[in-house]
Design a protein around this motif. Structure first.
Motif, PDB file in Angstrom:
ATOM      1  N   LYS A 101       0.836  -1.124   0.003  1.00  3.91           N
ATOM      2  CA  LYS A 101       0.167  -0.061  -0.051  1.00  3.91           C
ATOM      3  C   LYS A 101       0.841   1.250   0.154  1.00  3.91           C
ATOM      4  O   LYS A 101       1.813   1.172   0.547  1.00  3.91           O
ATOM      5  CB  LYS A 101      -0.784  -0.045   1.272  1.00  3.91           C
ATOM      6  CG  LYS A 101      -1.955  -1.101   1.281  1.00  3.91           C
ATOM      7  CD  LYS A 101      -2.669  -0.964   2.911  1.00  3.91           C
ATOM      8  CE  LYS A 101      -3.815  -2.045   2.880  1.00  3.91           C
ATOM      9  NZ  LYS A 101      -4.541  -1.868   4.113  1.00  3.91           N
ATOM     10  N   CYS A 105       1.174   8.997   6.637  1.00  2.00           N
ATOM     11  CA  CYS A 105       1.201   8.693   8.137  1.00  2.00           C
ATOM     12  C   CYS A 105       1.631   9.790   8.934  1.00  2.00           C
ATOM     13  O   CYS A 105       2.394  10.937   8.277  1.00  2.00           O
ATOM     14  CB  CYS A 105       2.148   7.378   8.250  1.00  2.00           C
ATOM     15  SG  CYS A 105       3.653   7.800   7.701  1.00  2.00           S
ATOM     16  N   LEU A 124      -0.624   5.528  11.276  1.00  2.00           N
ATOM     17  CA  LEU A 124      -1.487   5.536  10.151  1.00  2.00           C
ATOM     18  C   LEU A 124      -2.972   6.011  10.503  1.00  2.00           C
ATOM     19  O   LEU A 124      -3.054   6.246  11.656  1.00  2.00           O
ATOM     20  CB  LEU A 124      -1.535   3.997   9.781  1.00  2.00           C
ATOM     21  CG  LEU A 124      -0.546   3.246   9.069  1.00  2.00           C
ATOM     22  CD1 LEU A 124      -0.811   1.896   8.790  1.00  2.00           C
ATOM     23  CD2 LEU A 124       0.116   4.061   7.904  1.00  2.00           C
ATOM     24  N   GLU A 128      -6.741   2.767   8.706  1.00  2.00           N
ATOM     25  CA  GLU A 128      -5.725   1.727   8.143  1.00  2.00           C
ATOM     26  C   GLU A 128      -4.984   1.147   8.927  1.00  2.00           C
ATOM     27  O   GLU A 128      -4.642   1.489  10.006  1.00  2.00           O
ATOM     28  CB  GLU A 128      -4.919   2.768   7.099  1.00  2.00           C
ATOM     29  CG  GLU A 128      -5.784   3.236   5.983  1.00  2.00           C
ATOM     30  CD  GLU A 128      -5.891   2.513   4.758  1.00  2.00           C
ATOM     31  OE1 GLU A 128      -5.513   1.174   5.067  1.00  2.00           O
ATOM     32  OE2 GLU A 128      -6.686   2.993   3.869  1.00  2.00           O
ATOM     33  N   LEU A 130      -1.306  -1.813   8.393  1.00  2.00           N
ATOM     34  CA  LEU A 130      -0.603  -2.197   7.455  1.00  2.00           C
ATOM     35  C   LEU A 130      -0.300  -3.707   7.745  1.00  2.00           C
ATOM     36  O   LEU A 130       0.589  -3.743   8.813  1.00  2.00           O
ATOM     37  CB  LEU A 130       0.760  -1.395   7.252  1.00  2.00           C
ATOM     38  CG  LEU A 130       1.658  -1.653   6.046  1.00  2.00           C
ATOM     39  CD1 LEU A 130       1.187  -1.302   4.763  1.00  2.00           C
ATOM     40  CD2 LEU A 130       3.072  -1.075   6.164  1.00  2.00           C
ATOM     41  N   LEU A 138       9.793  -0.609   4.837  1.00  3.73           N
ATOM     42  CA  LEU A 138       8.980   0.121   3.906  1.00  3.73           C
ATOM     43  C   LEU A 138       9.707   1.227   3.264  1.00  3.73           C
ATOM     44  O   LEU A 138      10.908   1.476   3.837  1.00  3.73           O
ATOM     45  CB  LEU A 138       7.599   0.748   4.916  1.00  3.73           C
ATOM     46  CG  LEU A 138       8.046   1.300   6.291  1.00  3.73           C
ATOM     47  CD1 LEU A 138       8.740   2.963   5.963  1.00  3.73           C
ATOM     48  CD2 LEU A 138       6.650   1.375   7.039  1.00  3.73           C
ATOM     49  N   ASP A 159       1.263  -3.693  16.032  1.00  3.17           N
ATOM     50  CA  ASP A 159       1.184  -2.693  14.891  1.00  3.17           C
ATOM     51  C   ASP A 159       0.360  -1.359  14.964  1.00  3.17           C
ATOM     52  O   ASP A 159      -0.058  -0.683  14.147  1.00  3.17           O
ATOM     53  CB  ASP A 159       0.589  -3.320  13.799  1.00  3.17           C
ATOM     54  CG  ASP A 159      -1.095  -3.570  14.037  1.00  3.17           C
ATOM     55  OD1 ASP A 159      -1.519  -3.544  15.160  1.00  3.17           O
ATOM     56  OD2 ASP A 159      -1.549  -4.171  12.721  1.00  3.17           O
ATOM     57  N   GLU A 191       5.437   3.591   1.496  1.00  2.00           N
ATOM     58  CA  GLU A 191       5.045   2.331   0.651  1.00  2.00           C
ATOM     59  C   GLU A 191       5.439   1.360   1.133  1.00  2.00           C
ATOM     60  O   GLU A 191       6.661   0.990   1.627  1.00  2.00           O
ATOM     61  CB  GLU A 191       5.390   2.569  -0.740  1.00  2.00           C
ATOM     62  CG  GLU A 191       4.842   1.246  -1.637  1.00  2.00           C
ATOM     63  CD  GLU A 191       5.554   1.481  -3.132  1.00  2.00           C
ATOM     64  OE1 GLU A 191       4.840   1.782  -4.184  1.00  2.00           O
ATOM     65  OE2 GLU A 191       6.570   1.234  -3.464  1.00  2.00           O
TER      66      GLU A 191
END
Length: 346
Positions: A101, A105, A124, A128, A130, A138, A159, A191
């Motif tokens: 994705k 953030c 995030l 959302e 991740l 990332l 997370d 990303e």
């Protein structure tokens, strides 16, 4: 024209467009190939060409030597097909359902871990999450199309934030910002998750973790994941730094050793000062791979997970292979420092 690629032993097939690299095409079509840096330096994407030819342009990638190329190996992150290919590569089944994705953030917290390491905790949007595997990384997306890659230092079960350990790199575009200008609540774009550096959880062999500097970050994520699920065999972490200040997580180390009841071992390795006690653990002096081999001269029965700078990875790969470690039991992430535009981004 498009070229057809057949993957052995899985017998998967995909197509590569004109001037497209093999890895890029495979990922675009949902195949989980191993990879790391994506710039031809780390060698994580190496596989064998069974038939067909590829091109790298005017120079061979730094992660592929002449002997490997003569033996039919290729780096698929840089290889562009010249005709249809049949290749042999280890596919990573666990990554198949992970969705990459691009997300906004905010910096939720920022703290110094060492004089040259800062921790960023990224928040995030509330809607959302991740999904990632422990050990993946990332990319921070910068203006002008540049990006900087950082491993996730937390485990998937924890997370609420995405945790990064940023090493200060002279001339580093993002590291300079992280140390000197980045404020809490600053907005970033990321990303991820990316990379194929993660645990083989089906293996029943004991595991060794070898980290240089901030190479500790992905190993910490892996160990946090394993400790959460319950260690059922010994795990030994070797963490190398110039001096004791570079072993920047003393509280975490002590907590894990206490929590794991003898299943977690830790050896600090100091390269520039005499051996000493670090965070309550006896340290050794010298190179990381030497410290590992002094403790485990025969590596044939282990899985080894290794992260750190390219010279460390290169030296350890050779030494560990000579100590009996099969290539398919060495998992590694080679950190390429990225500096201002005059140098290649890593």
């Amino acid at each position: 024209m498009a070229f057809h690629v057949t993957v052995r032993p899985a017998n998967h097939e995909f197509t590569v467009e004109d001037d497209e690299r093999v890895l890029e095409a495979a990922l675009r079509q949902g195949l989980a190939f191993p990879y790391g840096c994506r710039n031809g330096a780390c060698g994580s994407c190496k596989g064998r060409i069974l038939s067909g030819e590829v091109s790298y342009g005017p120079t061979r990638p730094p992660g592929l030597n002449a002997a490997d190329e003569a033996a039919g190996f290729a780096l698929f992150c840089q290889a562009v097909p010249l005709d249809d290919l049949e290749i042999e590569v280890r596919e990573i089944g666990a990554a198949r359902d992970i969705v990459i994705k691009t997300l906004p953030c905010r910096v939720a917290a920022r703290r110094m871990l060492a004089p040259d390491v800062v921790e960023l905790r990224l928040q995030l949007p509330a809607t959302e999450r991740l999904q990632f595997l422990a050990g993946q990384y990332l990319d921070i997306l910068l203006k002008g199309g540049d990006r900087r890659s950082y491993s996730l230092a937390n485990a998937p079960h924890d997370d609420r934030h995405l945790v990064l350990h940023i090493k200060k790199v002279p001339g580093g575009r993002f590291s300079d910002t992280a140390f000197n200008a980045l404020k809490e609540k600053a907005l970033l774009r990321i990303e991820g998750p990316l990379g194929s550096f993660f645990l083989d959880e089906e293996s029943e062999r004991p595991r060794l973790f070898v980290g240089g500097g901030t190479g500790f970050a992905p190993l910490k994520g892996m160990l946090d994941h394993l400790l959460e699920t319950g260690l059922d065999r010994p795990h030994h972490l070797f963490w190398g730094a110039r001096d004791a200040a570079g072993i920047y997580a003393p509280e975490w180390l002590r907590e894990q050793a206490e929590r794991a009841a003898g299943q977690f071992l830790f050896t600090p390795v100091l390269s520039e000062v005499p051996a000493a006690d670090v965070a309550g653990f006896p340290a050794v002096s010298g190179w990381l791979h030497d410290a590992v081999l002094a403790a485990y001269p025969d590596l044939s029965g282990f899985d080894v997970y290794m992260a750190g700078p390219p010279p460390m990875i290169a030296a350890a790969k050779t030494a560990f292979r000579d100590a009996g470690l099969p290539d398919d039991r060495l998992f590694y992430d080679s950190f390429e420092p990225a500096v201002q535009p005059e140098a290649t981004a890593g």
